[in-house]
Design an enzyme around this catalytic site. Structure first.
Site, PDB file in Angstrom:
ATOM      1  N   GLN A   1       0.845  -1.208   0.000  1.00 31.52           N
ATOM      2  CA  GLN A   1       0.000   0.000   0.000  1.00 31.52           C
ATOM      3  C   GLN A   1       0.881   1.258   0.000  1.00 31.52           C
ATOM      4  O   GLN A   1       2.076   1.200   0.274  1.00 31.52           O
ATOM      5  CB  GLN A   1      -0.905   0.006   1.237  1.00 31.52           C
ATOM      6  CG  GLN A   1      -0.187  -0.191   2.561  1.00 31.52           C
ATOM      7  CD  GLN A   1      -1.036  -0.909   3.584  1.00 31.52           C
ATOM      8  OE1 GLN A   1      -2.268  -0.807   3.627  1.00 31.52           O
ATOM      9  NE2 GLN A   1      -0.379  -1.688   4.436  1.00 31.52           N
TER      10      GLN A   1
ATOM     11  N   HIS B   1      -8.827   2.943  19.344  1.00 28.27           N
ATOM     12  CA  HIS B   1      -8.049   1.855  19.952  1.00 28.27           C
ATOM     13  C   HIS B   1      -8.643   1.399  21.281  1.00 28.27           C
ATOM     14  O   HIS B   1      -8.564   0.220  21.634  1.00 28.27           O
ATOM     15  CB  HIS B   1      -6.583   2.267  20.092  1.00 28.27           C
ATOM     16  CG  HIS B   1      -5.897   2.397  18.775  1.00 28.27           C
ATOM     17  ND1 HIS B   1      -5.179   3.512  18.401  1.00 28.27           N
ATOM     18  CD2 HIS B   1      -5.868   1.563  17.702  1.00 28.27           C
ATOM     19  CE1 HIS B   1      -4.718   3.341  17.171  1.00 28.27           C
ATOM     20  NE2 HIS B   1      -5.133   2.180  16.718  1.00 28.27           N
TER      21      HIS B   1
ATOM     22  N   ASP C   1      -0.094  -0.193  13.521  1.00 25.69           N
ATOM     23  CA  ASP C   1       0.401   1.004  14.221  1.00 25.69           C
ATOM     24  C   ASP C   1       0.651   0.708  15.703  1.00 25.69           C
ATOM     25  O   ASP C   1       1.280   1.486  16.401  1.00 25.69           O
ATOM     26  CB  ASP C   1      -0.624   2.143  14.079  1.00 25.69           C
ATOM     27  CG  ASP C   1      -2.013   1.667  14.455  1.00 25.69           C
ATOM     28  OD1 ASP C   1      -2.817   1.443  13.554  1.00 25.69           O
ATOM     29  OD2 ASP C   1      -2.274   1.463  15.658  1.00 25.69           O
TER      30      ASP C   1
ATOM     31  N   GLU D   1       0.140  -8.714  11.182  1.00 25.35           N
ATOM     32  CA  GLU D   1       0.065  -7.532  10.316  1.00 25.35           C
ATOM     33  C   GLU D   1       0.747  -7.878   8.991  1.00 25.35           C
ATOM     34  O   GLU D   1       1.885  -8.354   8.974  1.00 25.35           O
ATOM     35  CB  GLU D   1       0.780  -6.365  11.016  1.00 25.35           C
ATOM     36  CG  GLU D   1       1.182  -5.204  10.106  1.00 25.35           C
ATOM     37  CD  GLU D   1       0.025  -4.556   9.373  1.00 25.35           C
ATOM     38  OE1 GLU D   1      -0.905  -4.087  10.062  1.00 25.35           O
ATOM     39  OE2 GLU D   1       0.050  -4.538   8.127  1.00 25.35           O
TER      40      GLU D   1
ATOM     41  N   ASP E   1      -0.370 -12.645   6.535  1.00 28.68           N
ATOM     42  CA  ASP E   1      -1.785 -12.425   6.212  1.00 28.68           C
ATOM     43  C   ASP E   1      -2.657 -12.961   7.348  1.00 28.68           C
ATOM     44  O   ASP E   1      -2.589 -14.146   7.681  1.00 28.68           O
ATOM     45  CB  ASP E   1      -2.112 -13.145   4.898  1.00 28.68           C
ATOM     46  CG  ASP E   1      -3.539 -12.869   4.435  1.00 28.68           C
ATOM     47  OD1 ASP E   1      -3.868 -13.232   3.292  1.00 28.68           O
ATOM     48  OD2 ASP E   1      -4.320 -12.281   5.219  1.00 28.68           O
ATOM     49  N   GLY E   2      -3.475 -12.094   7.885  1.00 31.79           N
ATOM     50  CA  GLY E   2      -4.331 -12.493   8.995  1.00 31.79           C
ATOM     51  C   GLY E   2      -5.323 -13.576   8.600  1.00 31.79           C
ATOM     52  O   GLY E   2      -5.708 -14.417   9.414  1.00 31.79           O
TER      53      GLY E   2
ATOM     54  N   ASP F   1      -8.486  -5.255  13.343  1.00 31.02           N
ATOM     55  CA  ASP F   1      -8.162  -3.824  13.264  1.00 31.02           C
ATOM     56  C   ASP F   1      -7.593  -3.571  11.876  1.00 31.02           C
ATOM     57  O   ASP F   1      -6.400  -3.357  11.684  1.00 31.02           O
ATOM     58  CB  ASP F   1      -7.143  -3.507  14.364  1.00 31.02           C
ATOM     59  CG  ASP F   1      -6.643  -2.078  14.287  1.00 31.02           C
ATOM     60  OD1 ASP F   1      -5.709  -1.738  15.042  1.00 31.02           O
ATOM     61  OD2 ASP F   1      -7.162  -1.305  13.455  1.00 31.02           O
TER      62      ASP F   1
ATOM     63  N   ASP G   1      -9.539  -0.383   5.180  1.00 32.38           N
ATOM     64  CA  ASP G   1     -10.812  -0.491   4.465  1.00 32.38           C
ATOM     65  C   ASP G   1     -10.837  -1.747   3.602  1.00 32.38           C
ATOM     66  O   ASP G   1      -9.782  -2.337   3.326  1.00 32.38           O
ATOM     67  CB  ASP G   1     -10.995   0.765   3.583  1.00 32.38           C
ATOM     68  CG  ASP G   1     -11.219   2.002   4.462  1.00 32.38           C
ATOM     69  OD1 ASP G   1     -11.734   2.986   3.951  1.00 32.38           O
ATOM     70  OD2 ASP G   1     -10.891   1.928   5.662  1.00 32.38           O
TER      71      ASP G   1
ATOM     72  N   PRO H   1      -5.245  -5.548   0.602  1.00 34.65           N
ATOM     73  CA  PRO H   1      -5.098  -6.736   1.455  1.00 34.65           C
ATOM     74  C   PRO H   1      -6.248  -6.893   2.453  1.00 34.65           C
ATOM     75  O   PRO H   1      -6.452  -7.981   2.987  1.00 34.65           O
ATOM     76  CB  PRO H   1      -3.765  -6.494   2.158  1.00 34.65           C
ATOM     77  CG  PRO H   1      -3.543  -5.032   2.108  1.00 34.65           C
ATOM     78  CD  PRO H   1      -4.169  -4.560   0.846  1.00 34.65           C
TER      79      PRO H   1
HETATM   80  N1  SAM Z   1      -5.426   1.084  13.817  1.00 33.02           N
HETATM   81  C1  SAM Z   1      -5.691   2.121  12.857  1.00 33.02           C
HETATM   82  C2  SAM Z   1      -6.928   2.840  13.263  1.00 33.02           C
HETATM   83  O1  SAM Z   1      -6.875   3.497  14.289  1.00 33.02           O
HETATM   84  O2  SAM Z   1      -7.916   2.731  12.551  1.00 33.02           O
HETATM   85  C3  SAM Z   1      -5.839   1.657  11.434  1.00 33.02           C
HETATM   86  C4  SAM Z   1      -5.877   0.288  11.163  1.00 33.02           C
HETATM   87  S1  SAM Z   1      -4.354  -0.479  10.889  1.00 33.02           S
HETATM   88  C5  SAM Z   1      -3.227   0.690  10.303  1.00 33.02           C
HETATM   89  C6  SAM Z   1      -4.831  -1.382   9.429  1.00 33.02           C
HETATM   90  C7  SAM Z   1      -3.807  -2.427   9.088  1.00 33.02           C
HETATM   91  O3  SAM Z   1      -4.409  -3.593   8.536  1.00 33.02           O
HETATM   92  C8  SAM Z   1      -2.789  -1.963   8.042  1.00 33.02           C
HETATM   93  O4  SAM Z   1      -1.522  -1.817   8.655  1.00 33.02           O
HETATM   94  C9  SAM Z   1      -2.800  -3.070   6.985  1.00 33.02           C
HETATM   95  O5  SAM Z   1      -1.504  -3.357   6.483  1.00 33.02           O
HETATM   96  C10 SAM Z   1      -3.382  -4.222   7.771  1.00 33.02           C
HETATM   97  N2  SAM Z   1      -3.988  -5.296   6.965  1.00 33.02           N
HETATM   98  C11 SAM Z   1      -4.812  -5.164   5.903  1.00 33.02           C
HETATM   99  N3  SAM Z   1      -5.153  -6.381   5.425  1.00 33.02           N
HETATM  100  C12 SAM Z   1      -4.529  -7.311   6.227  1.00 33.02           C
HETATM  101  C13 SAM Z   1      -4.492  -8.738   6.256  1.00 33.02           C
HETATM  102  N4  SAM Z   1      -5.156  -9.467   5.335  1.00 33.02           N
HETATM  103  N5  SAM Z   1      -3.762  -9.342   7.219  1.00 33.02           N
HETATM  104  C14 SAM Z   1      -3.078  -8.612   8.141  1.00 33.02           C
HETATM  105  N6  SAM Z   1      -3.053  -7.245   8.167  1.00 33.02           N
HETATM  106  C15 SAM Z   1      -3.789  -6.611   7.213  1.00 33.02           C
END
Ligand code: SAM
Length: 285
Positions: free
Chosen positions: A35, A66, A90, A110, A143-144, A161, A164, A168
């Protein structure tokens, strides 16, 4: 002296709505494997994390999201020991999970290691647990979805968490994933996912709620005010195998100071306005 010409960073929230924030400077701007990652100093909300043009979190209000995505499920469960956070690069969610003395281990999966690195460098307040590396915290870059599919009867609480439902994050908003998460949960486990805005993303909110209901015996929606997210009203979908937040009060006594969460807010968050109930009942056009 004239106010210097302000620069703005803009999120296209829907085809017809944008949010623009005045920024003094962009501190980081790179395309990772997954991304586009940006860090900017915004006038209104302080330091801001942006992924693929979507405002994720900022120092001035990160604690709303959070605290609410973690303490609502963790105080619904009577004794959470094993927790999984999917996404959350984060570090804000695992920081809050680790406040709970009952938690023996939290896994954070993550997909983008660059988000973790950027968080540690630019958001030490949010990434405090990632920097402290407590024994209870296990960070995995992956990958979660795959992690959950490879797990059975492991977790008391799973917190999605995620960003959108693009890139991923897209696969995290499917019935197949919720079914896999239910299998990864223990017999009295709880799944929570951030589910966007009941004003701006009504089809998604309806669809996710219906998918949760097809998997969990108890499905509830709760709300929080998050100023940098579309419309400022954000929702979370909670699926539970045994405990119902409408029937039992949240456990008290989380150590440390909160900025948004308390048990009255946790209970009130499940009181839904009529239009939100309609969104859950009837698939929006
Ligand atoms: N915590 C923040 C908030 O206050 O809204 C935003 C969310 S956090 C930054 C979203 C994370 O989900 C991103 O770092 C992204 O790389 C991760 N992500 C997206 N798809 C994922 C997946 N399939 N497996 C693991 N992590 C994923």
């Amino acid at each position: 002296m004239m106010e210097q010409e302000l620069q703005y960073i803009t999120e296209q929230q829907t085809p017809y709505a944008r949010l623009s924030l005045a920024v003094d400077r962009v501190l980081y701007d790179t395309q990772s494997e997954f991304q586009h990652i940006q860090v900017a100093e915004s006038r209104q909300f302080g330091r801001l994390l942006v992924l693929d043009g979507v405002f994720q979190t900022s120092l001035a209000e990160e604690w709303v999201y959070h605290e609410m995505i973690t303490h609502v499920p963790l105080t619904l469960h009577p004794n959470p020991k094993r927790v999984l956070v999917i996404g959350g690069g984060d570090g804000g969610s695992v920081r809050e999970v680790l406040r709970h003395p009952s938690v023996e281990r939290v896994d954070m999966v993550e997909i983008d290691g660059e988000v973790v690195r950027v968080a540690k460098e630019y958001f030490p307040q949010i990434a405090a647990a990632l920097l402290a590396e407590p024994e209870r915290l296990h960070v995995k870059i992956g990958d979660g979805i795959a992690h959950v599919k490879a797990t059975r009867d492991e977790y008391d609480v799973i917190i999605v968490d995620c960003s959108d439902p693009i890139g991923p994050g897209e696969g995290l908003f499917t019935r197949e994933f919720y079914q896999a998460a239910a299998t990864a949960l223990k017999a009295d486990g709880i799944l929570v996912q951030q589910t966007e805005s009941p004003f701006m993303h009504q089809k998604l909110v309806h669809g996710v709620f219906a998918a949760f209901r097809s998997v969990f015996p108890i499905t509830r929606l709760y709300l929080a005010s998050i100023p940098i997210y579309p419309s400022g009203l954000h929702c979370f979908t909670l699926g539970s195998k045994q405990y119902d937040p409408l029937r039992q009060p949240p456990r008290e006594g989380i150590p440390g100071d909160m900025h948004y969460y308390n048990s009255a807010v946790a209970r009130a968050a499940f009181a839904l306005p009529e239009f939100v109930k309609d969104v859950l009942r009837n698939r929006p056009e």
